[in-house]
Design a protein around this motif. Structure first.
Motif, PDB file in Angstrom:
ATOM      1  N   PHE A 187      71.906 -34.446  44.302  1.00 26.99           N
ATOM      2  CA  PHE A 187      70.627 -34.400  43.595  1.00 26.99           C
ATOM      3  C   PHE A 187      69.589 -33.559  44.328  1.00 26.99           C
ATOM      4  N   PHE A 188      69.753 -33.427  45.640  1.00 25.21           N
ATOM      5  CA  PHE A 188      68.883 -32.519  46.379  1.00 25.21           C
ATOM      6  C   PHE A 188      69.098 -31.092  45.890  1.00 25.21           C
ATOM      7  N   GLU A 189      70.380 -30.712  45.703  1.00 27.08           N
ATOM      8  CA  GLU A 189      70.701 -29.374  45.206  1.00 27.08           C
ATOM      9  C   GLU A 189      70.158 -29.186  43.794  1.00 27.08           C
ATOM     10  N   LEU A 190      70.300 -30.205  42.957  1.00 26.25           N
ATOM     11  CA  LEU A 190      69.798 -30.110  41.585  1.00 26.25           C
ATOM     12  C   LEU A 190      68.285 -29.934  41.573  1.00 26.25           C
ATOM     13  N   ASP A 191      67.599 -30.707  42.401  1.00 24.67           N
ATOM     14  CA  ASP A 191      66.147 -30.601  42.488  1.00 24.67           C
ATOM     15  C   ASP A 191      65.738 -29.195  42.927  1.00 24.67           C
ATOM     16  N   MET A 192      66.462 -28.649  43.904  1.00 23.78           N
ATOM     17  CA  MET A 192      66.157 -27.315  44.399  1.00 23.78           C
ATOM     18  C   MET A 192      66.395 -26.259  43.309  1.00 23.78           C
ATOM     19  N   MET A 193      67.493 -26.435  42.536  1.00 24.99           N
ATOM     20  CA  MET A 193      67.798 -25.491  41.462  1.00 24.99           C
ATOM     21  C   MET A 193      66.697 -25.487  40.407  1.00 24.99           C
ATOM     22  N   VAL A 194      66.223 -26.686  40.018  1.00 25.83           N
ATOM     23  CA  VAL A 194      65.175 -26.785  39.003  1.00 25.83           C
ATOM     24  C   VAL A 194      63.880 -26.155  39.511  1.00 25.83           C
ATOM     25  N   ARG A 195      63.527 -26.462  40.768  1.00 25.26           N
ATOM     26  CA  ARG A 195      62.311 -25.888  41.344  1.00 25.26           C
ATOM     27  C   ARG A 195      62.396 -24.360  41.410  1.00 25.26           C
ATOM     28  N   GLN A 196      63.576 -23.878  41.811  1.00 29.26           N
ATOM     29  CA  GLN A 196      63.760 -22.427  41.920  1.00 29.26           C
ATOM     30  C   GLN A 196      63.642 -21.762  40.556  1.00 29.26           C
ATOM     31  N   PHE A 197      64.203 -22.401  39.531  1.00 27.00           N
ATOM     32  CA  PHE A 197      64.116 -21.872  38.165  1.00 27.00           C
ATOM     33  C   PHE A 197      62.653 -21.806  37.729  1.00 27.00           C
ATOM     34  N   GLN A 198      61.907 -22.879  37.967  1.00 27.91           N
ATOM     35  CA  GLN A 198      60.501 -22.909  37.573  1.00 27.91           C
ATOM     36  C   GLN A 198      59.692 -21.843  38.313  1.00 27.91           C
ATOM     37  N   GLN A 199      59.934 -21.705  39.608  1.00 29.34           N
ATOM     38  CA  GLN A 199      59.210 -20.710  40.393  1.00 29.34           C
ATOM     39  C   GLN A 199      59.537 -19.287  39.929  1.00 29.34           C
ATOM     40  N   GLY A 248      67.519 -19.634  28.084  1.00 36.00           N
ATOM     41  CA  GLY A 248      67.199 -18.335  27.501  1.00 36.00           C
ATOM     42  C   GLY A 248      65.795 -18.311  26.927  1.00 36.00           C
ATOM     43  N   VAL A 249      65.368 -19.450  26.338  1.00 35.91           N
ATOM     44  CA  VAL A 249      63.996 -19.588  25.848  1.00 35.91           C
ATOM     45  C   VAL A 249      63.030 -19.584  27.023  1.00 35.91           C
ATOM     46  N   GLU A 250      63.402 -20.307  28.074  1.00 34.49           N
ATOM     47  CA  GLU A 250      62.507 -20.442  29.221  1.00 34.49           C
ATOM     48  C   GLU A 250      62.344 -19.137  29.984  1.00 34.49           C
ATOM     49  N   VAL A 251      63.341 -18.269  29.931  1.00 39.43           N
ATOM     50  CA  VAL A 251      63.205 -16.926  30.511  1.00 39.43           C
ATOM     51  C   VAL A 251      62.276 -16.072  29.660  1.00 39.43           C
ATOM     52  N   SER A 252      62.301 -16.290  28.351  1.00 38.88           N
ATOM     53  CA  SER A 252      61.574 -15.430  27.415  1.00 38.88           C
ATOM     54  C   SER A 252      60.089 -15.781  27.281  1.00 38.88           C
ATOM     55  N   LEU A 253      59.775 -17.065  27.189  1.00 39.58           N
ATOM     56  CA  LEU A 253      58.400 -17.472  26.895  1.00 39.58           C
ATOM     57  C   LEU A 253      57.374 -17.006  27.923  1.00 39.58           C
ATOM     58  N   PRO A 254      57.702 -16.921  29.218  1.00 39.09           N
ATOM     59  CA  PRO A 254      56.692 -16.434  30.165  1.00 39.09           C
ATOM     60  C   PRO A 254      56.446 -14.928  30.089  1.00 39.09           C
ATOM     61  N   GLU A 307      69.816  -6.857  32.569  1.00 38.24           N
ATOM     62  CA  GLU A 307      70.897  -7.209  31.651  1.00 38.24           C
ATOM     63  C   GLU A 307      71.683  -8.394  32.214  1.00 38.24           C
ATOM     64  N   PHE A 308      71.855  -9.444  31.407  1.00 37.27           N
ATOM     65  CA  PHE A 308      72.711 -10.560  31.801  1.00 37.27           C
ATOM     66  C   PHE A 308      74.156 -10.196  31.490  1.00 37.27           C
ATOM     67  N   PRO A 356      72.819 -18.984  39.438  1.00 35.88           N
ATOM     68  CA  PRO A 356      72.139 -18.477  40.641  1.00 35.88           C
ATOM     69  C   PRO A 356      72.073 -16.955  40.722  1.00 35.88           C
ATOM     70  N   ASP A 357      73.129 -16.263  40.248  1.00 36.88           N
ATOM     71  CA  ASP A 357      73.131 -14.798  40.302  1.00 36.88           C
ATOM     72  C   ASP A 357      71.969 -14.215  39.503  1.00 36.88           C
ATOM     73  N   ILE A 358      71.753 -14.750  38.305  1.00 37.24           N
ATOM     74  CA  ILE A 358      70.685 -14.224  37.446  1.00 37.24           C
ATOM     75  C   ILE A 358      69.313 -14.558  38.025  1.00 37.24           C
ATOM     76  N   ILE A 359      69.152 -15.782  38.537  1.00 34.58           N
ATOM     77  CA  ILE A 359      67.873 -16.162  39.147  1.00 34.58           C
ATOM     78  C   ILE A 359      67.540 -15.219  40.305  1.00 34.58           C
ATOM     79  N   MET A 360      68.531 -14.942  41.128  1.00 35.12           N
ATOM     80  CA  MET A 360      68.328 -14.043  42.261  1.00 35.12           C
ATOM     81  C   MET A 360      67.948 -12.644  41.786  1.00 35.12           C
ATOM     82  N   MET A 361      68.637 -12.172  40.733  1.00 36.83           N
ATOM     83  CA  MET A 361      68.380 -10.815  40.242  1.00 36.83           C
ATOM     84  C   MET A 361      67.007 -10.693  39.590  1.00 36.83           C
TER      85      MET A 361
END
Length: 230
Positions: free
Chosen positions: A152-164, A188-194, A95-96, A105-110
């Motif tokens: 931008f290093f942090e942004l790159d890491m966030m995007v990579r973490q989301f994709q992973q 929300g779409v990107e969480v759902s489609l996989p 549940e979000f 970050p909290d939701i990605i971690m969970m």
């Protein structure tokens, strides 16, 4: 009667009496007996006032109230943006709970913790909630702050973490079902489609809307849409 409870039964009846309104006798008797609401909730179960006592509300066995399950102590894990709840039938629910159910970050971690738990101890995972909307996307304010600070290093890491993380949803050893409703936008779409399956409510508004704020979907949404067009 639920609205009357929300207003405050005793206070509203006192106000009605002051203004000369007629209050039903049974409501007056109910208050005189010490009952100050039409509905009660104890240990996650609801009951309603009926002929001098409270009777359990009978609902379809398929109905699930996440708030009631949390009151019963069915929370497996939680953090500032999400909760993992035992639905009681071998299935867990992610549940979000962040503002507007925006992904941070909290939701990605969970999501990682939920998949670890489900793969060990459950038959499957449902990603869903009972808020106003399923998910309005990623936390864009957090992204904007990082961009303004040239992180931008942090942004790159966030995007990579989301994709992973979305890759973990797709390749989970146990089935994942996304229960979409209301606005299901961007992240929300990107969480759902996989997910293995999508169980959408009739009123679901779904789309990758990042272009509206000058961004390209970065959590794997483009890839998921492209695969569906092949």
């Amino acid at each position: 009667f639920e609205i009357w409870d929300a207003i405050g039964l005793k206070q509203s009846v006192e106000k009605m009496a002051e203004e000369g309104e007629t209050v039903p006798h049974w409501v007056q008797s109910m208050i005189a007996e010490g009952n100050e609401s039409f509905y009660k909730k104890e240990n996650g179960d609801r009951s309603y006032y009926h002929h001098g006592s409270y009777t359990p509300v009978i609902e379809n066995e398929k109905v699930i109230h996440l708030s009631g399950l949390k009151e019963k102590g069915n929370v497996i894990k939680k953090n500032g943006g999400s909760s993992l709840i035992d639905l009681g039938d071998g299935v867990a629910c992610l549940e979000f709970t962040s503002q507007n159910n925006a992904i941070g970050p909290d939701i990605i971690m969970m999501i990682h913790q939920a998949l670890d738990e489900v793969e060990k101890n459950y038959e499957g995972l449902v990603i869903g909630n009972q808020g106003k909307n399923f998910c309005v996307g990623a936390n864009l304010m957090l992204i904007l702050m990082e961009a303004q600070d040239d992180n931008f290093f942090e942004l790159d890491m966030m995007v990579r973490q989301f994709q992973q993380t979305m890759g973990r949803v797709r390749y989970s050893k146990k089935p994942v079902v996304a229960a979409n409703f209301g606005m299901t936008l961007g992240g929300g779409v990107e969480v759902s489609l996989p997910a293995a399956r999508l169980q959408m409510a009739s009123e679901t508004y779904m789309g990758l809307v990042e272009v509206g704020v000058g961004l390209i979907p970065g959590g794997g949404g483009n890839k998921e849409l492209y695969q569906r067009l092949l």
